[in-house]
Design an enzyme around this catalytic site. Structure first.
Site, short mmCIF file in Angstrom:
data_model
loop_
_atom_site.label_atom_id
_atom_site.label_comp_id
_atom_site.label_asym_id
_atom_site.label_seq_id
_atom_site.Cartn_x
_atom_site.Cartn_y
_atom_site.Cartn_z
CG ASP A 1 -2.13 0.83 1.06
OD1 ASP A 1 -2.28 1.72 0.03
OD2 ASP A 1 -3.13 0.73 1.83
C1 BGC Z 1 -5.16 3.10 0.21
C2 BGC Z 1 -5.29 2.11 -1.07
C3 BGC Z 1 -5.04 2.73 -2.45
C4 BGC Z 1 -3.93 3.45 -2.61
C5 BGC Z 1 -3.66 4.30 -3.89
C6 BGC Z 1 -3.72 4.18 -0.27
O1 BGC Z 1 -3.95 5.32 0.68
O2 BGC Z 1 -4.92 2.45 1.30
O3 BGC Z 1 -6.39 1.56 -1.10
O4 BGC Z 1 -5.22 1.92 -3.54
O5 BGC Z 1 -3.70 4.58 -1.51
O6 BGC Z 1 -4.46 5.27 -4.00
#
Ligand code: BGC
Length: 802
Positions: A299
């Protein structure tokens, strides 16, 4: 910028992650790689093996890796960065979340990742470009789960996949499939259910749908990302049985039934180790036990050691920042990370790149089938509606209903979905009132005007959000004038009251958001009092992202309709149900308790501060006083598993939902009385009412209390009928295997099918058992020996040497 000030600004930004209001653009941007794309043919007219599309990808990739420099390898294992400004993480598709490094010297393009679970998230408009790039906002995952319809979810996935592909994106960062442990969790709206079978089945359908379009899907956040507060450091303390049966189970189902191109590890730790740095979770369980061969990405800005992430098999580090690259390079120098580990990860990243549309040089149109998708969004939103109450057949509207009084701010301003990365940039959202108008129902104009004026005033007072991700609080419910309600009760034929809730990434909800505000309670009381005096009905519409309190007020109203946040067509879909054009068939995939405090996790959510947090994390990822640990004391007793096992009354049970027709269950039978590797059950469902409708049948099993204690019952299968005309029947069949029936024995580290009498219940909700059939398992059977390895790599090595 000198290196220490660079590091501290990186640290501050990571700690605030998107809360930073002004960050120099492209702070994390990797410099573009030198050299333009090379022509396909080398000097002598022969293709190099990596260029030769007639060769298997594996051979091409091995050849490519053999030619790459160490720097290129490290670049390829870390994304190209993220700017908090408008472009997000992608140069190619504005607003997309990230990109991989382009190996220009070999003609390998970068590929694009974009969120999210309710539809593609990209920037809808671009500078100096008159075209628009809106995507379809489909119903949120919690709503899709209420359809209990894997086929419909797959269709939604196909439509999302089409938008992904036609807007030039390669991989969708969805579905999100964490368990809805506690109703206050800010991101529940992105998730399906409190139950792993529902989550895993529907996530698999979503992945299959998306990937049918030739683009990738990503299941996330692996695993136990159930809290937003302190999410980047929170240590989830979970017993192995609960991990296996509740938190990992859905992921296992999605991996085995849909083979997603990517898995995203989560922010949190599990039992002391960041999931993105857990060799046990990423290697032993995901790949070793479940046979996953795809790519794992982190993530955004997760974990605290990029080298440890790489070693654990977190192949791609996103969004990719220079400190990650430095850490990996240093770890190689020090021998903490081997070249073989690097190449192993690289192969998995390149396999994904090779199958992407960008690699095929796909000429995307920027014109996905938006009109068709809007129709599908409306259909899915209508199928997701759960009819929670319908006293004296208040619904569907009778022919006499002409004039409607619409109360509640949200009636005029529907919420399509939650905020953060799960938000979609859709072109419009149909409100309830617009939906009524489209169905030629007359909405009281004076009331509409009062609400709209109030909303305008309140919105003018609102502070502008600092970032594109920030959750804009809803305006407070307008205090209602009882005299106005009294007057409307005389002129209107029926009252609709919409209650709205929004939530999103980065923060959990407050208890005050779960409960109704005094203005909302007063609104329900006043409207019910005056409309009932006039013998008129009151219908409440819940435009919410997750569970709210319903027990204190549900007796006052005649009907309650739960469309959740149904995407851009929600207003039309709700009125399709209110008017009777669609017969509701949604059922709850999450329990509505009597009150918040009833939940076991109410005692522990969102975690507690521990002494360890006094030591500041090097990346400043949490502040003093914030929770750093959460105990999952409820173990396997999550959701209905708790309420049913501990005989707790609830407001609306798991699996519950009404219809405008009735169904009879009959002819239930099993293929054998004693389990023999598998058991099959059949039953016939008949529509005994007067309207066509669909029924969701749930199969629960009560296992004997043996060596392991068991929940009172667990969902083991479900099926939805086709649209049954009055009098029409359908026979449904279910097959259960030993894997589905077994429980996890954490002392023996194995799945165990215990002997004894099992009860199979065919039910219309967890609390409405229609037919039950006993069967026997005549001897206790372990299903293979497994070691759940949630331990850091060095500890595992020690364990293996013992
Ligand atoms: C989130 C993810 C997301 C990623 C990219 C993160 O803050 O937890 O679910 O895919 O950002 O936007």
């Amino acid at each position: 910028m000198n290196s220490s000030s660079y590091l501290s600004s990186v640290a501050a930004c990571i700690s605030l992650f998107f809360i930073c209001s002004s960050v120099s653009a492209n702070l994390y941007q990797l410099p573009a790689s030198a050299g333009a794309a090379i022509p396909d043919l080398n000097g002598n007219g022969l293709l190099e093996p990596y260029e030769d599309t007639t060769l298997p990808d594996e051979q091409r990739i091995d050849d490519l890796i053999s030619r790459m420099t160490l720097i290129e390898k490290i670049n390829m294992l870390t994304g190209t960065g993220f700017s908090v400004g408008a472009s997000g993480g992608s140069q190619k598709v504005p607003g997309a979340a990230g990109e991989t490094y382009a190996l220009n010297r070999f003609g390998i393009p970068s590929i694009v990742f974009a969120d999210g679970p309710a539809g593609l998230r990209i920037k809808p408009t671009r500078e100096d470009d008159r075209k628009s790039y809106y995507a379809t906002a489909f119903p949120i995952a919690t709503a899709l789960a209420s359809t209990w319809d894997p086929h419909l979810v797959e269709q939604v996935g196909q439509a999302m996949g089409n938008e992904v592909k036609e807007y030039g994106v390669d991989v969708l960062l969805a579905p999100a499939m964490n368990i809805q442990l506690n109703p206050l969790a800010g991101r529940n709206f992105e998730y399906y259910s409190e139950d792993p079978l529902v989550s895993g089945t529907l996530a698999a359908s979503m992945v299959n749908g998306v990937q049918s379009q030739g683009v990738g899907a990503t299941i996330k956040h692996y695993v136990a990302n159930n809290v937003e507060t302190s999410r980047m450091v929170l240590d989830a303390k979970i017993g192995e049985r609960a991990m296996r049966e509740i938190y990992l189970k859905g992921f296992e189902l999605a991996i085995k039934n849909a083979h997603p191109w990517a898995v995203m590890s989560s922010y949190n730790k599990v039992n002391g180790t960041y999931t993105s740095q857990s060799f046990g979770l990423l290697h032993s369980v995901l790949r070793g036990e479940w046979g996953y061969t795809g790519m794992v990405m982190s993530d955004w800005f997760s974990g605290d050691d990029a080298a440890e992430q790489a070693a654990a098999g977190n192949d791609l580090i996103m969004p990719g920042i220079q400190p990650d690259r430095d850490e990996i390079s240093k770890a190689i120098e020090l021998g903490r990370l081997s070249g073989a580990e690097l190449d192993r990860n690289l192969k998995r990243v390149l396999q994904l790149v090779f199958r992407s549309p960008s690699m095929q040089n796909y000429q995307y149109s920027d014109h996905p089938a938006l009109l068709e998708h809007a129709q599908l969004a409306r259909q899915a939103a209508a199928e997701a509606v759960v009819l929670l109450k319908n006293a004296h057949q208040a619904l569907p509207f009778s022919k006499d209903i002409q004039q409607i009084a619409a109360f509640g701010n949200t009636s005029y301003d529907f919420i399509a979905g939650g905020s953060g990365s799960g938000d979609v940039n859709e072109a419009y959202t149909v409100s309830l009132v617009e939906g009524l108008n489209q169905h030629h129902l007359v909405v009281d104009a004076e009331l509409a005007d009062i609400y709209q004026r109030y909303a305008k005033q309140q919105k003018a007072k609102r502070i502008k959000p600092k970032t594109m991700f920030e959750l804009v609080p809803l305006i407070p419910e307008m205090p209602i004038d009882p005299a106005l309600v009294e007057q409307k009760a005389k002129t209107a034929d029926i009252a609709l009251i919409t209650l709205g809730r929004n939530s999103g990434e980065f923060q959990d909800r407050e208890l005050s958001d779960f409960n109704l505000s005094p203005s909302e309670q007063a609104l329900i009381t006043q409207v019910s009092k005056h409309f009932h005096r006039q013998n008129k009905k009151v219908v409440v519409v819940l435009n919410v992202g997750n569970v709210i309190e319903t027990a204190s007020w549900k007796d006052k109203v005649d009907a309650i309709v739960l469309p959740w946040q149904g995407g851009q067509e929600a207003g039309n879909a709700v009125v399709d149900v209110l008017s009777g054009e669609v017969n509701p068939s949604g059922k709850l995939a999450v329990t509505f308790p009597l009150k918040y405090q009833q939940l076991p996790s109410a005692k522990t959510f969102p975690g507690k501060a521990t002494s360890e947090q006094i030591v500041m994390d090097p990346y400043l990822k949490f502040a003093l006083g914030m929770p750093s640990e959460i105990q999952y004391n409820e173990g396997i007793y999550v959701g209905y598993r708790y309420f049913d096992s501990f005989a707790q009354d609830v407001s609306f049970p798991f699996g519950y939902g009404l219809s405008y027709t009735n169904f009879a269950y009959g002819n239930a039978k099993l293929n054998r009385a004693t389990f023999n590797g598998e058991i099959k059950a059949w039953l016939t469902v008949t529509n005994t009412g007067e309207r066509a409708g669909k029924e969701v049948v749930q199969l629960y099993v009560s296992a004997p209390q043996g060596q392991l204690e068991k929940p009172q019952q667990e969902l083991k299968a479900f099926a939805k009928t086709v649209l049954l005309e009055p009098g029409q029947s359908q026979t449904l069949s279910f097959t259960l295997t030993a894997e589905q029936l077994a429980s996890f024995d954490d002392f023996g580290s194995q799945w165990l099918l215990e002997k004894g009498e099992y009860l199979l219940a065919l039910s219309s909700s967890s609390r409405e058992r229609k037919l039950s059939l006993p069967f026997f398992v005549d001897h206790t059977q372990p299903l293979g020996h497994q070691l759940l390895s949630l331990k850091p790599r060095h500890e595992l090595k020690l364990l293996n040497q013992q």
